[in-house]
Design a protein around this motif. Structure first.
Motif, PDB file in Angstrom:
ATOM      1  N   ILE A   1     -17.740  63.167 -18.729  1.00 48.82           N
ATOM      2  CA  ILE A   1     -18.628  63.837 -19.684  1.00 48.82           C
ATOM      3  C   ILE A   1     -17.991  64.097 -21.043  1.00 48.82           C
ATOM      4  CG2 ILE A   1     -18.135  66.174 -18.863  1.00 48.82           C
ATOM      5  CD1 ILE A   1     -21.101  66.825 -19.408  1.00 48.82           C
ATOM      6  N   THR A   2     -16.744  64.483 -21.095  1.00 48.22           N
ATOM      7  CA  THR A   2     -16.141  64.869 -22.371  1.00 48.22           C
ATOM      8  C   THR A   2     -15.903  63.689 -23.302  1.00 48.22           C
ATOM      9  OG1 THR A   2     -13.930  64.801 -21.416  1.00 48.22           O
ATOM     10  CG2 THR A   2     -15.056  66.949 -21.453  1.00 48.22           C
ATOM     11  N   GLU A   3     -15.855  62.475 -22.780  1.00 51.43           N
ATOM     12  CA  GLU A   3     -15.604  61.290 -23.604  1.00 51.43           C
ATOM     13  C   GLU A   3     -16.764  60.293 -23.607  1.00 51.43           C
ATOM     14  OE1 GLU A   3     -13.000  60.796 -25.613  1.00 51.43           O
ATOM     15  OE2 GLU A   3     -12.294  62.786 -25.059  1.00 51.43           O
ATOM     16  N   CYS A   4     -17.887  60.655 -23.007  1.00 48.68           N
ATOM     17  CA  CYS A   4     -18.981  59.714 -22.798  1.00 48.68           C
ATOM     18  C   CYS A   4     -19.876  59.553 -24.030  1.00 48.68           C
ATOM     19  CB  CYS A   4     -19.823  60.158 -21.609  1.00 48.68           C
ATOM     20  SG  CYS A   4     -21.154  59.008 -21.230  1.00 48.68           S
ATOM     21  N   ASP A   5     -20.043  58.323 -24.449  1.00 51.76           N
ATOM     22  CA  ASP A   5     -20.881  57.970 -25.578  1.00 51.76           C
ATOM     23  C   ASP A   5     -22.353  58.323 -25.326  1.00 51.76           C
ATOM     24  OD1 ASP A   5     -22.399  55.169 -26.872  1.00 51.76           O
ATOM     25  OD2 ASP A   5     -21.164  56.461 -28.161  1.00 51.76           O
TER      26      ASP A   5
ATOM     27  N   LEU B   1     -19.148  67.971 -27.168  1.00 49.85           N
ATOM     28  CA  LEU B   1     -17.897  68.235 -26.459  1.00 49.85           C
ATOM     29  C   LEU B   1     -16.749  67.518 -27.149  1.00 49.85           C
ATOM     30  CD1 LEU B   1     -19.063  67.934 -22.735  1.00 49.85           C
ATOM     31  CD2 LEU B   1     -18.630  70.011 -24.054  1.00 49.85           C
ATOM     32  N   THR B   2     -17.049  66.359 -27.758  1.00 49.20           N
ATOM     33  CA  THR B   2     -16.080  65.621 -28.562  1.00 49.20           C
ATOM     34  C   THR B   2     -16.843  64.944 -29.692  1.00 49.20           C
ATOM     35  OG1 THR B   2     -14.332  63.951 -28.559  1.00 49.20           O
ATOM     36  CG2 THR B   2     -16.225  63.503 -27.175  1.00 49.20           C
ATOM     37  N   GLU B   3     -16.206  64.815 -30.832  1.00 52.51           N
ATOM     38  CA  GLU B   3     -16.861  64.171 -31.973  1.00 52.51           C
ATOM     39  C   GLU B   3     -16.706  62.655 -31.952  1.00 52.51           C
ATOM     40  OE1 GLU B   3     -18.976  65.435 -34.170  1.00 52.51           O
ATOM     41  OE2 GLU B   3     -18.791  67.320 -33.058  1.00 52.51           O
TER      42      GLU B   3
ATOM     43  N   PHE C   1     -15.674  56.598 -24.336  1.00 53.89           N
ATOM     44  CA  PHE C   1     -16.078  56.001 -23.060  1.00 53.89           C
ATOM     45  C   PHE C   1     -17.521  55.509 -23.153  1.00 53.89           C
ATOM     46  CE2 PHE C   1     -17.912  56.284 -18.792  1.00 53.89           C
ATOM     47  CZ  PHE C   1     -17.037  55.442 -18.105  1.00 53.89           C
ATOM     48  N   ILE C   2     -17.738  54.238 -22.829  1.00 53.32           N
ATOM     49  CA  ILE C   2     -19.085  53.667 -22.799  1.00 53.32           C
ATOM     50  C   ILE C   2     -19.436  53.393 -21.335  1.00 53.32           C
ATOM     51  CG2 ILE C   2     -20.562  51.765 -23.509  1.00 53.32           C
ATOM     52  CD1 ILE C   2     -18.749  51.521 -25.993  1.00 53.32           C
TER      53      ILE C   2
ATOM     54  N   PHE D   1     -20.741  56.901 -13.031  1.00 49.15           N
ATOM     55  CA  PHE D   1     -20.678  58.289 -12.576  1.00 49.15           C
ATOM     56  C   PHE D   1     -19.546  58.483 -11.574  1.00 49.15           C
ATOM     57  CE2 PHE D   1     -21.861  61.649  -9.571  1.00 49.15           C
ATOM     58  CZ  PHE D   1     -22.055  62.714 -10.443  1.00 49.15           C
ATOM     59  N   VAL D   2     -18.690  59.474 -11.855  1.00 49.53           N
ATOM     60  CA  VAL D   2     -17.611  59.880 -10.956  1.00 49.53           C
ATOM     61  C   VAL D   2     -17.754  61.383 -10.786  1.00 49.53           C
ATOM     62  CG1 VAL D   2     -15.124  60.075 -10.629  1.00 49.53           C
ATOM     63  CG2 VAL D   2     -16.075  58.043 -11.735  1.00 49.53           C
TER      64      VAL D   2
END
Length: 76
Positions: A10-14, A28-30, A34-35, A64-65
């Motif tokens: 979630i924190t790196e997901c596009d 969560l991140t600008e 992660f795609i 999804f993990v």
């Protein structure tokens, strides 16, 4: 319900970044790096005479993990 809240990515997901934008939420991140593979986003629209509400939920994703409460950065 958006499955992202329980995903390790979630924190790196596009795609989650896009959903945050649609909900006018802080990110969560600008710069998500992660795609995800094959995300399925469900857009629900409800309206009455004075108000229209649009809700974006990611309902399926091959990347999804499971990691419960991943969105809650204070609870690891």
């Amino acid at each position: 319900m958006c499955i992202c809240i329980n995903c390790n990515h979630i924190t790196e997901c596009d795609t989650y970044h896009l959903i945050e934008s649609q909900h006018k939420q802080l990110h969560l991140t600008e710069t998500p790096a992660f795609i995800p593979k094959c995300p399925v986003v469900c857009v629900n629209i409800s309206s009455n005479s004075s108000h229209t509400q649009i809700d974006w939920d990611l309902v399926e994703c091959l990347s999804f993990v499971e990691k419960p409460n991943s969105w809650n950065l204070g609870c690891d």
